[in-house]
Write a protein that holds these residues in place. Structure first.
Motif, mmCIF file in Angstrom:
data_model
loop_
_atom_site.group_PDB
_atom_site.id
_atom_site.type_symbol
_atom_site.label_atom_id
_atom_site.label_comp_id
_atom_site.label_asym_id
_atom_site.label_seq_id
_atom_site.Cartn_x
_atom_site.Cartn_y
_atom_site.Cartn_z
ATOM 1 N N LEU A 221 -17.156 -8.936 4.236
ATOM 2 C CA LEU A 221 -16.874 -7.619 3.650
ATOM 3 C C LEU A 221 -18.082 -7.072 2.886
ATOM 4 O O LEU A 221 -18.374 -5.878 2.948
ATOM 5 N N TYR A 222 -18.799 -7.957 2.183
ATOM 6 C CA TYR A 222 -20.030 -7.479 1.507
ATOM 7 C C TYR A 222 -21.065 -7.045 2.548
ATOM 8 O O TYR A 222 -21.764 -6.049 2.361
ATOM 9 N N GLY A 223 -21.137 -7.782 3.639
ATOM 10 C CA GLY A 223 -22.060 -7.411 4.723
ATOM 11 C C GLY A 223 -21.684 -6.039 5.278
ATOM 12 O O GLY A 223 -22.543 -5.175 5.492
ATOM 13 N N ALA A 224 -20.388 -5.819 5.475
ATOM 14 C CA ALA A 224 -19.922 -4.530 6.010
ATOM 15 C C ALA A 224 -20.262 -3.402 5.044
ATOM 16 O O ALA A 224 -20.748 -2.342 5.443
ATOM 17 N N LYS A 225 -20.042 -3.650 3.753
ATOM 18 C CA LYS A 225 -20.336 -2.613 2.748
ATOM 19 C C LYS A 225 -21.821 -2.222 2.818
ATOM 20 O O LYS A 225 -22.176 -1.047 2.771
ATOM 21 N N ASP A 226 -22.679 -3.213 2.957
ATOM 22 C CA ASP A 226 -24.126 -2.937 3.007
ATOM 23 C C ASP A 226 -24.537 -2.235 4.296
ATOM 24 O O ASP A 226 -25.475 -1.437 4.308
ATOM 25 N N MET A 227 -23.869 -2.570 5.385
ATOM 26 C CA MET A 227 -24.348 -2.076 6.679
ATOM 27 C C MET A 227 -23.748 -0.747 7.108
ATOM 28 O O MET A 227 -24.324 -0.038 7.938
ATOM 29 N N LEU A 228 -22.553 -0.420 6.602
ATOM 30 C CA LEU A 228 -21.919 0.825 7.041
ATOM 31 C C LEU A 228 -22.688 2.022 6.501
ATOM 32 O O LEU A 228 -22.990 2.093 5.304
ATOM 33 N N GLY A 229 -23.013 2.961 7.381
ATOM 34 C CA GLY A 229 -23.678 4.183 6.944
ATOM 35 C C GLY A 229 -22.634 5.135 6.375
ATOM 36 O O GLY A 229 -21.419 4.892 6.495
ATOM 37 N N GLU A 230 -23.096 6.237 5.758
ATOM 38 C CA GLU A 230 -22.168 7.202 5.181
ATOM 39 C C GLU A 230 -21.192 7.692 6.257
ATOM 40 O O GLU A 230 -21.623 8.039 7.360
ATOM 41 N N GLY A 231 -19.910 7.706 5.936
ATOM 42 C CA GLY A 231 -18.910 8.140 6.920
ATOM 43 C C GLY A 231 -18.473 7.014 7.860
ATOM 44 O O GLY A 231 -17.572 7.201 8.670
ATOM 45 N N GLY A 232 -19.128 5.847 7.749
ATOM 46 C CA GLY A 232 -18.770 4.708 8.599
ATOM 47 C C GLY A 232 -17.400 4.165 8.204
ATOM 48 O O GLY A 232 -16.981 4.271 7.057
ATOM 49 N N GLU A 243 -5.451 -12.611 1.959
ATOM 50 C CA GLU A 243 -6.451 -11.854 2.733
ATOM 51 C C GLU A 243 -6.329 -10.369 2.406
ATOM 52 O O GLU A 243 -7.321 -9.686 2.176
ATOM 53 N N ASP A 244 -5.075 -9.889 2.412
ATOM 54 C CA ASP A 244 -4.859 -8.460 2.200
ATOM 55 C C ASP A 244 -5.380 -8.026 0.832
ATOM 56 O O ASP A 244 -5.972 -6.958 0.701
ATOM 57 N N ARG A 245 -5.182 -8.883 -0.171
ATOM 58 C CA ARG A 245 -5.632 -8.522 -1.520
ATOM 59 C C ARG A 245 -7.163 -8.393 -1.569
ATOM 60 O O ARG A 245 -7.716 -7.488 -2.176
ATOM 61 N N ILE A 246 -7.835 -9.313 -0.901
ATOM 62 C CA ILE A 246 -9.307 -9.278 -0.893
ATOM 63 C C ILE A 246 -9.803 -7.983 -0.231
ATOM 64 O O ILE A 246 -10.712 -7.307 -0.724
ATOM 65 N N VAL A 247 -9.166 -7.637 0.889
ATOM 66 C CA VAL A 247 -9.574 -6.430 1.617
ATOM 67 C C VAL A 247 -9.280 -5.184 0.767
ATOM 68 O O VAL A 247 -10.122 -4.284 0.629
ATOM 69 N N MET A 250 -11.812 -4.817 -2.028
ATOM 70 C CA MET A 250 -13.107 -4.310 -1.555
ATOM 71 C C MET A 250 -13.029 -2.814 -1.296
ATOM 72 O O MET A 250 -13.907 -2.047 -1.684
ATOM 73 N N MET A 251 -11.936 -2.381 -0.657
ATOM 74 C CA MET A 251 -11.837 -0.961 -0.303
ATOM 75 C C MET A 251 -11.646 -0.085 -1.543
ATOM 76 O O MET A 251 -12.130 1.029 -1.609
ATOM 77 N N LYS A 252 -10.942 -0.610 -2.542
ATOM 78 C CA LYS A 252 -10.674 0.217 -3.738
ATOM 79 C C LYS A 252 -11.810 0.172 -4.735
ATOM 80 O O LYS A 252 -12.109 1.151 -5.402
ATOM 81 N N ALA A 253 -12.437 -1.011 -4.903
ATOM 82 C CA ALA A 253 -13.386 -1.168 -6.005
ATOM 83 C C ALA A 253 -14.798 -1.528 -5.542
ATOM 84 O O ALA A 253 -15.718 -1.558 -6.352
ATOM 85 N N GLY A 254 -14.952 -1.852 -4.261
ATOM 86 C CA GLY A 254 -16.289 -2.201 -3.761
ATOM 87 C C GLY A 254 -16.672 -3.639 -4.056
ATOM 88 O O GLY A 254 -17.811 -4.048 -3.854
ATOM 89 N N ASN A 255 -15.707 -4.435 -4.565
ATOM 90 C CA ASN A 255 -15.973 -5.866 -4.740
ATOM 91 C C ASN A 255 -14.664 -6.614 -4.487
ATOM 92 O O ASN A 255 -13.578 -6.022 -4.571
ATOM 93 N N VAL A 256 -14.790 -7.922 -4.167
ATOM 94 C CA VAL A 256 -13.592 -8.642 -3.711
ATOM 95 C C VAL A 256 -12.651 -9.022 -4.852
ATOM 96 O O VAL A 256 -11.507 -9.384 -4.620
#
Ligand SMILES: C[S@@+](CC[C@H](N)C(=O)[O-])C[C@H]1O[C@@H](n2cnc3c(N)ncnc32)[C@H](O)[C@@H]1O
Length: 304
Positions: A221-232, A243-247, A250-256
């Motif tokens: 998920l950290y890799g995805a955050k770094d690699m996704l371009g704007e709008g990705g 698993e769901d909580r971790i995801v 990340m989506m709400k706060a940008g960290n796991v």
């Protein structure tokens, strides 16, 4: 056992998860959990001739489902190494990433790998058969408390301590080697009406530990955050609450951990916008047709 891409795995939430990627015809996408290739094929179907899809799977069995398409690259690796691999391929930004976590039906149906209590088999449970400790090694070597934690945290089993104690006692007499050994040690601890469900949870807990699934998910998920371009887009299907909580974090706060962080000016750091506020779950029809989909939850977010 002979499997084809069709019998290997029935894709879960197929349209919903790929719609969530909002595919751009010439975009670069990653499917980190290739499996039977159901989701990957749908991504390819929606991509134009200049788009590209990189699909990861750490299980060499998934390679038999590889598709022959110039726009497709298969990466046999753990998805935790996502960023390194993309660097290797010269890709620094992606337009979307899909994850359909956990194991495939193929794993449960393979009589030799110990993922299911339906067959008596050596307790292996490694998705990557070439690396790491097996479930048997873990059961015979971990401390009793450590085992109890695994059953409690990853299996949500209330009697985790009793299960761990029974395992510790049994292994002092004879090493635990097969799914049958484990079942005969523990089945008396489960209530008859819930026996199968709880046994499944015990197996799930071991599998998560054997494959270090939580650590791999966090790194990916950290890799995805770094690699996704704007709008990705990030589209993730999970199968249990941890698993769901971790995801979600990340989506709400940008960290796991889900920690809300503020910058120097007090502005809340929010690298993602939630595309769906409520989790998406399979329709009644899908749940009936594919019992495996019953615990699935889909979350989608857009990189800001
Ligand atoms: C639920 S299945 C995916 C099924 C796939 N979406 C389909 O439609 O057939 C998960 C797949 O991801 C793989 N996998 C799980 N964790 C992984 C990891 N950390 N790295 C690479 N592959 C992983 C498993 O081997 C399995 O084949």
């Amino acid at each position: 056992m002979i499997t084809t891409a069709e019998t290997y795995h029935v894709p879960v939430l197929l349209n919903e998860s790929i719609d969530g990627l909002d595919i751009k015809s010439d975009g670069i996408y990653i499917d980190v959990t290739f499996g039977g290739g159901g989701h990957s094929k749908e991504i390819l179907r929606r991509l134009g001739k200049n788009g590209h899809l990189y699909s990861f799977d750490q299980d060499p069995d998934a390679e038999k489902n590889i598709v022959n398409d110039q726009r497709f690259t298969f990466v046999r690796s753990n998805f935790r190494y996502l960023k390194n691999w993309m660097r290797y391929y010269g890709v620094d930004h992606i337009d979307g990433l899909l994850a359909d976590l956990g194991v495939s039906s193929h794993h449960f149906d393979d009589e030799t790998r110990g993922f299911s209590f339906r067959f008596d088999a050596p307790l292996d449970m490694r998705m990557n058969k070439r690396a790491g400790a097996t479930a048997a090694e873990l059961l015979n070597n971990y401390g009793e408390e450590q085992l109890a934690d695994i059953f409690y945290i990853y299996g949500e089993l209330k009697n985790a301590k009793r299960i761990a104690a029974a395992i510790a006692k049994a292994r002092s007499e004879k090493a635990i080697e097969t799914t049958g050994d484990l079942m005969s040690i523990t089945e008396k601890l489960f209530q008859r009406e819930r026996e199968k469900k709880e046994m499944a949870k015990m197996f799930q807990a071991l599998r998560i530990e054997v494959n270090h699934e939580m650590d791999a998910l966090k790194e990916m998920l950290y890799g995805a955050k770094d690699m996704l371009g704007e709008g990705g887009r990030l589209s993730v299907i999970t199968y249990h609450s941890l698993e769901d909580r971790i995801v979600k974090n990340m989506m709400k706060a940008g960290n796991v951990e889900g920690k809300i962080k503020q910058d120097f000016f007090g502005r809340i750091e929010a690298p993602f916008r939630l595309v769906n506020n409520k989790v998406i779950v399979p329709s009644d029809q899908e749940q009936q047709q594919n019992p495996r989909s019953r615990s699935a939850k889909l979350r989608i977010a857009e990189r800001l």
